[in-house]
Design an enzyme around this catalytic site. Sequence first.
Site, PDB file in Angstrom:
ATOM      1  N   ASP A 176       0.819  -1.204   0.000  1.00 13.34           N
ATOM      2  CA  ASP A 176       0.000   0.000   0.000  1.00 13.34           C
ATOM      3  C   ASP A 176       0.856   1.258   0.000  1.00 13.34           C
ATOM      4  O   ASP A 176       1.928   1.264  -0.610  1.00 13.34           O
ATOM      5  CB  ASP A 176      -0.957  -0.047   1.212  1.00 13.34           C
ATOM      6  CG  ASP A 176      -2.277   0.618   0.912  1.00 13.34           C
ATOM      7  OD1 ASP A 176      -2.283   1.849   0.761  1.00 13.34           O
ATOM      8  OD2 ASP A 176      -3.306  -0.075   0.827  1.00 13.34           O
ATOM      9  N   HIS A 178      -3.857   5.326   3.703  1.00 11.99           N
ATOM     10  CA  HIS A 178      -4.646   4.191   3.230  1.00 11.99           C
ATOM     11  C   HIS A 178      -4.120   2.863   3.796  1.00 11.99           C
ATOM     12  O   HIS A 178      -4.877   2.066   4.371  1.00 11.99           O
ATOM     13  CB  HIS A 178      -4.561   4.232   1.697  1.00 11.99           C
ATOM     14  CG  HIS A 178      -5.450   3.309   0.960  1.00 11.99           C
ATOM     15  ND1 HIS A 178      -4.996   2.135   0.420  1.00 11.99           N
ATOM     16  CD2 HIS A 178      -6.750   3.405   0.630  1.00 11.99           C
ATOM     17  CE1 HIS A 178      -6.000   1.554  -0.224  1.00 11.99           C
ATOM     18  NE2 HIS A 178      -7.077   2.300  -0.111  1.00 11.99           N
ATOM     19  N   SER A 191     -11.599  -1.353  -0.805  1.00 10.51           N
ATOM     20  CA  SER A 191     -10.326  -1.215  -0.099  1.00 10.51           C
ATOM     21  C   SER A 191     -10.386  -1.760   1.312  1.00 10.51           C
ATOM     22  O   SER A 191      -9.407  -2.278   1.827  1.00 10.51           O
ATOM     23  CB  SER A 191      -9.970   0.263   0.053  1.00 10.51           C
ATOM     24  OG  SER A 191      -9.101   0.657  -0.932  1.00 10.51           O
TER      25      SER A 191
END
Length: 868
Positions: free
Chosen positions: A197, A235, A406
């Site tokens: 990520d 994220h 996600s």
Amino acid sequence: MRLPLALILFLSHSFVLGARPTKRFYHTHDYYVLEHDPHAGASLEDCALALGVEVVEQAGELVNHWLVRIPKYVQKRDGVDVVLSSLASLRSLASEDPSLSARSTSSLHARELSSSIRWLNRQQLRQRAKRAPPPIPPDTDSPDPVKAVAERLDIRDPSFPQQWHLINVPYPEHSMNVTGLWDLGFTGKGVVSALVDDGLAYEHPDLAANFWAKGSHDFNDHEDLPTPKLFDDHHGTRCAGQIGAVKNDACGVGIAWDSKIAGIRILSGPITDVDEAASLNFGFQETSIYSCSWGPPDDGKSMEAPGYLIEKAIVNGITNGRGGKGSVFVYASGNGASHDDQCNFDGYTNSIYSVTVAAVDHQGLHPYYSEACAANLIVAYSSGGGQNIVTTDIHNKCSSGHGGTSAAAPNAAGVFALALGVRPELTWRDVQHIAIRTSRVVNPNDPDWEKTAAGRSFSYKYGYGVLDGYAYVMEAQKWELVKPQAWIHLPAIQLSGGVMNANFEMSGGESIGPGGVSSKITVTADSLKEHNFETLEHVTVRVWIEHTKRGDVSVELVSPNGIKSMLAAPRSGDTANTGFPGWRFMSVKHWDESPVGDWTIRVFDKEDPEHEGKFLGWTMSLWGSVIDPAKTKEYIVPQIEHTLPPDHEAENPDSSATTKVLPKPTDHLPGDHDQAEGEATKPAFSQPTKTPESVTSTFTSTTPTSTGTMVPTVDEGLTSQLSNLFGERGWIFGAGAVVLLFGVGVGIFFWRRAVRKRQNYTSLPGDEVAMSSIRQEPTGRTRELYDAFGEVSDDEDDVDERTGLHSGYDPRGGLQFHTGFLDDDDPQSAGTPLNGAAPYRDDPIDQSRRGRSSPGTDESWEHASQTR
Ligand SMILES: *[C@@H]1O[C@H](CO)[C@@H](O)[C@H](O)[C@H]1NC(C)=O
């Protein structure tokens, strides 16, 4: 002249092999990956010498693949790539008739070199897009069932009551259903999951104790630790919290709160295939799960698959990772459903090697961002209907704004971590088998559900249903391991002489008229036996279709038992005229079905008189388990798979000459993304209105027409080519010897330093670090969590802090890339003006972000510069 090179090789081998990837210098060097065949006569050293390149290190975990480089100034100014043209000369020399005696010695040597260099590919920097939709403040009622579990398990995490995906009070049947596993003491101990990520806030009090530094790396800035640096590098941290947030007094808990989490940073800048390949194998003996919430843009018009090197890394992962049990790759299905995007147009999510996870919301409904396709295996809970996923955030904060597919993928990864904690010997295919068998049907009246031949319920939206943690781990405990993988590549079917060469030039094919074109292939019981093939799992289909508007095309596959897989449904925004040049679709809908009989494919379009197309041909591959494990084969990734008919022997020396365009990120996600009510009444793909009128069945015998790869002929022999290279470059090697002596000293210094530095992190058992890194009062965090419910997102507070985090950007030059990739992230956290007020920033990426707020600026490509 050979000496310095030999030394360089020696140094790179001894210092770098098995260690961390070295820093890349993309602004001063061009990098290539060379696949070397050590049995073909020429040493790696000789190959490097012939190409005029320097060997840097092994390409990740890919044996016999080498990262090599050449300084940019050596490249010719006319755009000719000297390395690729050296190889082209070698290849043409090698193909010369050996009876022409004058050159026979050099052509013999060239032949050795040419066959020793199996593959050479110039590395391009590309950007992967994160997947997250906009957040919405959740309801903050904190009722009793939560208290009971919290007291029983001594969970003091302040955000635990908001983590509805763990305990859902208003809709108790809709949660990941893992609290019962915690009661049994299953908490993921001993399992490592890597978040591939944009970094991981490893000092966060909620993550520090579970951080696995040894399996972490920053492939964007080429550092050991995956420090989030850009203002919106949150994220990976949010996804990590869902899996491995520590049970303590910070934020919430992870599904597998005793498991370890690694951060592999690849999304915070462009990345080459060799680094992406290395990232997917990083630490792959200890790391079991790679959670990937990213992919090609979800814009409904992209169609992109991992290249040869990345595909090889994935196959290397499932074959050799985790002591041969196989890495578990978990991929988010994508957030582009409202743009008609489908996960079968994404080569990561439609890979047989990945577990593709789509989303359902807190009421079990289909959130309209979540992509459907025949490759969807399961769904997991995520945002929608006014609720989000509550998890850990950067800057020692908590996030209440996480969501999208996600967030669905890490919820599944957390469940797999719990299962592998109990049954570490499950192979990557067992993980899929158990998911298929234990997932639960949601919204049984949804028209999308269909029965498979094996009697299970499948839906393009929900796959085999929502992952039930408890059912999954209970089954995992008693699960009998599957036999090794078997496969059959059925012969190619070419329609009306349909052919496509390695340069993507198509000819022949059958016009797609009213009712479409269909074609059949027969699978016999004998052919199954012959290929040691027992039971069916995945089906992949490759199609060659020429069309003036790709988005008009539908492709469906019907099995001998009448089970239909929609492989492609129309995509209104996909106006590409490039068709499907050997694109591979995948279906999990035929799992456990008998494949014997006729398989029919039908290709049709919208019958728009303005558009037309031809169906050139197709291939089908069946994947499943073997009859006799003793006769198991190793799957070799073919270098070229896109020609029709496929030519698995073909070499592809200059494939790298094609330029790869950086994917344009998705920023079409509506603002009410997570607030909009989910649905359970619409089918994922509307069925064609017309019934086929004239169906053409075409059988073509599979005589492979030879479509040899074009090798550009350079009018020079090997010797002149080499002397040419050295004429231009001789001084480098001379100077190299001097530089080398200095370099050895510096190298040893840095190497020892790196070793020392690494030692500081490899043994992160948790406690010492955890204690020292708890800096913030729990009350402070709670306040921030609640602040986030207000108009201003917690991220907007970060703007001030951010300036100091941008050291990676250098306005003076370096590699150009498009920064808008972050745009598919949620608008609040990506700093996108929600109410017309753009957050202030004064760095080079500022303009592109601000420009993005108006709908018309979709095409504006602002570039930022990054120096490595
Ligand atoms: C969840 O797990 C429990 C055991 O803790 C089980 O009895 C139940 O059926 C599972 N499913 C749901 C939907 O709660």
